[in-house]
Design a protein around this motif. Structure first.
Motif, PDB file in Angstrom:
ATOM      1  N   ARG A  75      -3.236  -5.659  18.015  1.00  0.00           N
ATOM      2  CA  ARG A  75      -2.597  -5.565  16.696  1.00  0.00           C
ATOM      3  C   ARG A  75      -2.231  -6.958  16.206  1.00  0.00           C
ATOM      4  NH1 ARG A  75       3.485  -3.484  15.553  1.00  0.00           N
ATOM      5  NH2 ARG A  75       3.818  -5.691  16.032  1.00  0.00           N
ATOM      6  N   LEU A  76      -2.654  -7.290  14.990  1.00  0.00           N
ATOM      7  CA  LEU A  76      -2.276  -8.577  14.390  1.00  0.00           C
ATOM      8  C   LEU A  76      -1.307  -8.319  13.242  1.00  0.00           C
ATOM      9  CD1 LEU A  76      -5.772 -10.333  14.203  1.00  0.00           C
ATOM     10  CD2 LEU A  76      -3.982 -10.660  15.937  1.00  0.00           C
ATOM     11  N   SER A  77      -0.147  -8.946  13.305  1.00  0.00           N
ATOM     12  CA  SER A  77       0.858  -8.740  12.258  1.00  0.00           C
ATOM     13  C   SER A  77       0.504  -9.558  11.024  1.00  0.00           C
ATOM     14  CB  SER A  77       2.228  -9.155  12.793  1.00  0.00           C
ATOM     15  OG  SER A  77       3.165  -9.126  11.741  1.00  0.00           O
ATOM     16  N   LEU A  78       0.518  -8.894   9.880  1.00  0.00           N
ATOM     17  CA  LEU A  78       0.236  -9.579   8.607  1.00  0.00           C
ATOM     18  C   LEU A  78       1.499  -9.711   7.759  1.00  0.00           C
ATOM     19  CD1 LEU A  78      -3.048  -7.622   7.747  1.00  0.00           C
ATOM     20  CD2 LEU A  78      -2.787  -9.724   9.075  1.00  0.00           C
ATOM     21  N   LEU A  79       2.639  -9.459   8.381  1.00  0.00           N
ATOM     22  CA  LEU A  79       3.908  -9.367   7.648  1.00  0.00           C
ATOM     23  C   LEU A  79       4.722 -10.646   7.664  1.00  0.00           C
ATOM     24  CD1 LEU A  79       5.140  -6.065   9.310  1.00  0.00           C
ATOM     25  CD2 LEU A  79       4.513  -6.299   6.916  1.00  0.00           C
ATOM     26  N   ARG A  80       4.241 -11.611   8.425  1.00  0.00           N
ATOM     27  CA  ARG A  80       5.096 -12.755   8.713  1.00  0.00           C
ATOM     28  C   ARG A  80       5.061 -13.801   7.595  1.00  0.00           C
ATOM     29  NH1 ARG A  80       6.252 -12.884  14.401  1.00  0.00           N
ATOM     30  NH2 ARG A  80       6.112 -15.135  14.269  1.00  0.00           N
ATOM     31  N   THR A  81       5.521 -15.007   7.855  1.00  0.00           N
ATOM     32  CA  THR A  81       5.573 -16.038   6.800  1.00  0.00           C
ATOM     33  C   THR A  81       4.164 -16.424   6.347  1.00  0.00           C
ATOM     34  OG1 THR A  81       5.476 -17.849   8.395  1.00  0.00           O
ATOM     35  CG2 THR A  81       7.677 -17.064   7.782  1.00  0.00           C
TER      36      THR A  81
ATOM     37  N   TRP B   6       5.769   2.746   1.869  1.00  0.00           N
ATOM     38  CA  TRP B   6       6.179   2.102   0.618  1.00  0.00           C
ATOM     39  C   TRP B   6       4.937   1.568  -0.083  1.00  0.00           C
ATOM     40  CZ3 TRP B   6      10.969   3.189  -0.638  1.00  0.00           C
ATOM     41  CH2 TRP B   6      11.911   3.403   0.373  1.00  0.00           C
ATOM     42  N   PRO B   7       4.998   1.400  -1.395  1.00  0.00           N
ATOM     43  CA  PRO B   7       3.801   0.925  -2.125  1.00  0.00           C
ATOM     44  C   PRO B   7       3.288  -0.438  -1.653  1.00  0.00           C
ATOM     45  CG  PRO B   7       5.427   1.825  -3.657  1.00  0.00           C
ATOM     46  CD  PRO B   7       6.092   1.759  -2.311  1.00  0.00           C
ATOM     47  N   HIS B   8       4.103  -1.161  -0.864  1.00  0.00           N
ATOM     48  CA  HIS B   8       3.618  -2.427  -0.289  1.00  0.00           C
ATOM     49  C   HIS B   8       2.372  -2.216   0.556  1.00  0.00           C
ATOM     50  CE1 HIS B   8       7.859  -2.883  -0.773  1.00  0.00           C
ATOM     51  NE2 HIS B   8       8.201  -3.382   0.390  1.00  0.00           N
ATOM     52  N   PHE B   9       2.432  -1.138   1.386  1.00  0.00           N
ATOM     53  CA  PHE B   9       1.530  -1.030   2.532  1.00  0.00           C
ATOM     54  C   PHE B   9       0.488   0.071   2.395  1.00  0.00           C
ATOM     55  CE2 PHE B   9       5.789  -2.261   4.324  1.00  0.00           C
ATOM     56  CZ  PHE B   9       5.479  -3.590   4.544  1.00  0.00           C
ATOM     57  N   THR B  10       0.719   0.986   1.480  1.00  0.00           N
ATOM     58  CA  THR B  10      -0.167   2.149   1.382  1.00  0.00           C
ATOM     59  C   THR B  10      -0.127   2.722  -0.029  1.00  0.00           C
ATOM     60  OG1 THR B  10      -0.553   4.402   2.213  1.00  0.00           O
ATOM     61  CG2 THR B  10       1.734   3.675   2.144  1.00  0.00           C
TER      62      THR B  10
ATOM     63  N   GLN C 241       0.070   4.382 -10.244  1.00  0.00           N
ATOM     64  CA  GLN C 241      -0.734   5.184 -11.171  1.00  0.00           C
ATOM     65  C   GLN C 241      -2.158   4.655 -11.313  1.00  0.00           C
ATOM     66  OE1 GLN C 241      -0.209   8.142 -13.102  1.00  0.00           O
ATOM     67  NE2 GLN C 241       1.353   8.363 -11.499  1.00  0.00           N
ATOM     68  N   LYS C 242      -2.742   4.272 -10.174  1.00  0.00           N
ATOM     69  CA  LYS C 242      -4.138   3.864 -10.175  1.00  0.00           C
ATOM     70  C   LYS C 242      -4.679   3.886  -8.744  1.00  0.00           C
ATOM     71  CE  LYS C 242      -3.071  -1.042  -9.835  1.00  0.00           C
ATOM     72  NZ  LYS C 242      -2.998  -2.344 -10.486  1.00  0.00           N
ATOM     73  N   VAL C 243      -5.996   3.835  -8.654  1.00  0.00           N
ATOM     74  CA  VAL C 243      -6.616   3.706  -7.335  1.00  0.00           C
ATOM     75  C   VAL C 243      -6.400   2.273  -6.872  1.00  0.00           C
ATOM     76  CG1 VAL C 243      -8.808   3.706  -6.079  1.00  0.00           C
ATOM     77  CG2 VAL C 243      -8.362   5.462  -7.810  1.00  0.00           C
ATOM     78  N   ARG C 244      -5.934   2.123  -5.642  1.00  0.00           N
ATOM     79  CA  ARG C 244      -5.641   0.779  -5.144  1.00  0.00           C
ATOM     80  C   ARG C 244      -6.251   0.572  -3.765  1.00  0.00           C
ATOM     81  NH1 ARG C 244      -0.275  -0.110  -2.230  1.00  0.00           N
ATOM     82  NH2 ARG C 244      -1.866  -0.274  -0.624  1.00  0.00           N
ATOM     83  N   GLY C 245      -6.610  -0.678  -3.519  1.00  0.00           N
ATOM     84  CA  GLY C 245      -7.228  -1.028  -2.240  1.00  0.00           C
ATOM     85  C   GLY C 245      -6.189  -1.142  -1.147  1.00  0.00           C
ATOM     86  N   PRO C 246      -6.644  -1.241   0.103  1.00  0.00           N
ATOM     87  CA  PRO C 246      -5.720  -1.280   1.237  1.00  0.00           C
ATOM     88  C   PRO C 246      -4.898  -2.568   1.316  1.00  0.00           C
ATOM     89  CG  PRO C 246      -7.992  -1.542   1.984  1.00  0.00           C
ATOM     90  CD  PRO C 246      -8.054  -1.223   0.532  1.00  0.00           C
ATOM     91  N   SER C 247      -3.720  -2.445   1.897  1.00  0.00           N
ATOM     92  CA  SER C 247      -2.794  -3.582   2.080  1.00  0.00           C
ATOM     93  C   SER C 247      -1.895  -3.300   3.274  1.00  0.00           C
ATOM     94  CB  SER C 247      -1.951  -3.756   0.819  1.00  0.00           C
ATOM     95  OG  SER C 247      -1.237  -2.553   0.544  1.00  0.00           O
TER      96      SER C 247
ATOM     97  N   MET D  62       0.529  -8.556   0.359  1.00  0.00           N
ATOM     98  CA  MET D  62      -0.165  -7.893   1.466  1.00  0.00           C
ATOM     99  C   MET D  62      -1.638  -7.659   1.140  1.00  0.00           C
ATOM    100  SD  MET D  62       2.127  -7.797   3.703  1.00  0.00           S
ATOM    101  CE  MET D  62       1.122  -7.000   4.945  1.00  0.00           C
ATOM    102  N   ARG D  63      -1.923  -7.335  -0.124  1.00  0.00           N
ATOM    103  CA  ARG D  63      -3.305  -7.071  -0.547  1.00  0.00           C
ATOM    104  C   ARG D  63      -4.155  -8.332  -0.392  1.00  0.00           C
ATOM    105  NH1 ARG D  63      -7.496  -4.439  -0.503  1.00  0.00           N
ATOM    106  NH2 ARG D  63      -8.880  -4.519  -2.277  1.00  0.00           N
ATOM    107  N   LYS D  64      -3.601  -9.459  -0.862  1.00  0.00           N
ATOM    108  CA  LYS D  64      -4.362 -10.720  -0.768  1.00  0.00           C
ATOM    109  C   LYS D  64      -4.610 -11.091   0.688  1.00  0.00           C
ATOM    110  CE  LYS D  64      -2.644 -12.635  -4.975  1.00  0.00           C
ATOM    111  NZ  LYS D  64      -1.309 -13.182  -5.290  1.00  0.00           N
ATOM    112  N   ARG D  65      -3.605 -10.914   1.522  1.00  0.00           N
ATOM    113  CA  ARG D  65      -3.768 -11.241   2.947  1.00  0.00           C
ATOM    114  C   ARG D  65      -4.871 -10.380   3.557  1.00  0.00           C
ATOM    115  NH1 ARG D  65       2.323 -12.402   5.465  1.00  0.00           N
ATOM    116  NH2 ARG D  65       2.807 -14.165   4.100  1.00  0.00           N
ATOM    117  N   TRP D  66      -4.847  -9.103   3.253  1.00  0.00           N
ATOM    118  CA  TRP D  66      -5.840  -8.189   3.809  1.00  0.00           C
ATOM    119  C   TRP D  66      -7.257  -8.545   3.319  1.00  0.00           C
ATOM    120  CZ3 TRP D  66      -6.317  -5.064   7.707  1.00  0.00           C
ATOM    121  CH2 TRP D  66      -7.363  -4.124   7.734  1.00  0.00           C
TER     122      TRP D  66
END
Lengths: 462, 462
Positions: B432-438, B267-271, B385-391, B354-358
């Motif tokens: 593995r560190l989860s970045l999905l939590r609160t 999904w666009p959230h993560f990739t 519709q653009k180049v985007r950084g990792p998240s 997610m982007r800010k956390r990463w």
């Protein structure tokens, strides 16, 4: 003079204003009733939508659903079988009487009568996490309600037992077979049941095709093989039995025999409760208790901790626990069951409905020599505290004429669909007729059976 | 004089009455808004109860639930990890930073911001039957919404594909393995995945212990064995991969290789979405899309009809289809996803979070030589519709010092819990560190990592 005019104007305005106040007051406080003081905000729109759907008239032969089809923004009726038209008022005369599946929709009127207490509002952020506060997959409020329910229904002992949740008893039966199978054994456990048995036992066991277990048919065939402790056997014991309503007991006993007691129908609706069940592994489902088959929620009461842990593992690996939405719905429904007349109301409603259906069907069948149905004797029920007549979920109909070996075909000829005896490993002289469905389904079934029976009598007197 | 007095009295009364009217008007029409004209009846009480629960203040570090604990009729706050007290305002200083599970609660604020559109009201008689109007176990409205969702997210081609519903992708993965295994073969299909892989693949396949399949570990070990068409292989291909976020491609190819594309995180959230996925069997889940892990709802897109039919059979025998309550909830949530900004809003919210956390985590790790995290290059995304950084959903952290072979132990020392690399068959140099939590979980994790990195630098300069 001008002052008097102005004074009249003031009085006029004041009267108008007071009248307007009165209108507002009535609207705000009287029409909106008890809950009018609650200033609803975020739930208002969803509540209005749900009430608009519920208000659609389907002539008592159907209902509209929130997730059904909408045409031009208007929800469309979904009609009971054999009814059609935009408001389900058109009956199709030649339509088949469907007594096939055990869809427990006979309880729908109960929930329509208890609309306010059974309504549920779910916030968008409700239980998003994988886990509850204690890191488990189960709602402890729901668990508490289940224990209370059994103590009120007097149908099972819960103290000293663990509770596993599953997506209906379907999933729990499979979880139980996994949990009772040997972990490291050269030969698979034999899974058996007494004929006639619920087809899912066999279908499911075959489908999952595990190294650890194998379906081996009729329990009685294994009676002489249970003393060998290396040969593990798992017996399904169904009480009341599906299809014939009997309160089955285990056929097999021995050191290597484990038993799964399927109590899906062990509620005052369908059987006298002679005493609370107290077996090591028992399964129950909301489908046959409240009628919510679609919610897919059931539970098992399990005595042994190791078996419980393996069932929990099954639930984890198959779906990480039952949907929290199904759990929330079940909690709401059980609250209504427990609160309305301390459990008496739903059991009374369900028993009366099933009892009347059975009496009417028995009446018709008793006039026939061509057909018979199972006999169930009146029995003392500890829930109702009296001897009560039978009210089973299914009629186990038998074609008595020697030449009518395929009873399903005889019924089909008369435009009735039941479930063939062979599905229950019992031969086709029997057919299971479901008595759990809508009033429309039952009335049509009865009419067709009536015709069948009276035609046969007429043909005999000719 | 008396008349003037009376006139003043009238004016006074009139002013008061007008003010009262104004109060009523505002109350009735402005505060209650658009839906104020609906005269709610049966849903009012449930709506008021749900709003009362939602109104409980938990200081932004927790929330109360309708099915949570109530004390003296008041709902109790369930606090985020490391917070406590009646209103969750007390922070426990020595508390462990939990970055273990992939609980996608980072989306909770989105749903709180969309309270009205995501609220759901369920009538007591909603979908009691086993089946929908077409005798299936699935809501076609929901199916339609899923197809629309993929066309908006541009992440999968749905035309020419069947849709199977499951209780989260967990259940669908298992259903897919069953459906792709040979029905009558002397040897079980080999189930494989590329290291590092999601642990559930192995745990689940081992647990169900079928005659038809067996987990055989790393896919690359079987590269030279796929030309033999008698040796069936089923490969899990995870894109983005859990744990490292890579857009994996199949390792194995050949006539006897079947592939399950696990797109839980696609999904666009993560990739970046380079192009819509168009494989034969793809699984998705609402958990990682809307954050509703607890609802247990996912779906598979399946090209081959026979495979689709076997997956439907799996769903039938395991639980007679996914809970209608979970389906109703999913429908409501997808409606919000599609309606709010034509899908843009949730994807924008989730990506930004997610982007800010990463970025913040990368910043800290980049100052360290002791730790590293995976590199993900910016890529063109057809959704944005653009180049985007990792998240990515997870950081795949590596301990770089030769002597620190057990990276989990290093983190544990610093009061951080991640998931050990060995769980992903990758060795314990990774965690593995989860970045999905609160937000609370992430902030604490970042603080602890910061301390760990700066302490190490300090110890080096000494």
């Amino acid at each position: 003079m001008a002052k008097i005019q102005r004074s009249k104007l003031y009085v006029g305005c004041l009267l108008f204003s007071v009248a307007l106040n009165l209108y507002f007051f009535i609207n705000l406080h009287l029409i909106r009733g008890k809950w009018s003081n609650y200033q609803l905000s975020w739930s208002l729109q969803a509540a209005a939508e749900a009430e608009a759907v519920a208000a659609v008239s389907c002539s008592g032969h159907g209902r509209a659903y929130l997730d059904g089809l909408f045409v031009d923004g208007k929800p469309i009726c979904e009609c009971n079988s054999c009814f059609g038209g935009p408001d389900c008022s058109q009956f199709s005369d030649g339509c088949v009487a469907d007594a096939d599946s055990g869809d427990p929709v006979f309880l729908e009127p109960f929930w329509m009568q208890h609309a306010a207490s059974s309504a549920l509002v779910v916030a968008g952020w409700h239980r998003m996490s994988y886990v509850f506060d204690d890191q488990s997959f189960i709602s402890h409020e729901l668990e508490k309600h289940i224990r209370k329910l059994h103590s009120i229904a007097k149908n099972a002992v819960t103290s000293g037992k663990y509770i596993v949740f599953g997506a209906g008893s379907t999933q729990l039966l499979s979880a139980a077979v996994y949990a009772l199978s040997p972990e490291n054994s050269s030969s698979p456990a034999k899974v058996v049941a007494s004929v006639p048995y619920y087809p899912m036992y066999e279908l499911q066991t075959d489908f999952f095709n595990s190294v650890s277990f194998k379906f081996e048919g009729d329990a009685s065939l294994w009676r002489n093989h249970t003393s060998d402790s290396t040969k593990n056997v798992i017996e399904f014991v169904t009480a009341p039995n599906n299809p014939d309503g009997k309160l089955n007991k285990p056929t097999l006993q021995g050191p290597s025999v484990k038993t799964i007691h399927d109590h899906a129908y062990f509620w005052p609706h369908f059987t006298a409760i002679p005493a609370p069940a107290d077996e090591d592994l028992m399964t129950f489902t909301i489908s046959k208790l409240t009628g919510h088959a679609g919610s897919r929620f059931g539970w098992a009461l399990v005595k042994d901790e190791a078996v419980y842990q393996r069932m929990v593992r099954y639930m984890t690996f198959s779906e990480m626990g039952v949907s929290r939405d199904a759990q929330l719905r079940a909690l709401k429904l059980l609250k209504v069951v427990l609160e309305e007349g301390d459990g008496k109301e739903i059991f009374e409603f369900a028993y009366q409905t099933m009892r009347k259906r059975w009496e009417r069907l028995s009446q018709v069948i008793s006039t026939s020599k061509r057909f018979s149905i199972q006999e169930i004797l009146p029995q003392f029920c500890t829930f109702f505290q009296k001897v009560r007549g039978p009210s089973p979920a299914y009629a186990w109909l038998k074609c008595e004429r020697e030449e009518e070996e395929d009873c399903g075909a005889v019924l089909k000829e008369a435009n009735i669909i039941g479930r063939e005896g062979s599905m229950f490993a019992a031969g086709n002289r029997h057919v299971r007729l479901s008595l759990l469905r809508t009033d429309d389904d039952f009335e049509l079934l009865l009419r067709r059976i009536n015709t069948l029976v009276s035609e046969q009598d007429r043909s005999k007197t000719m």
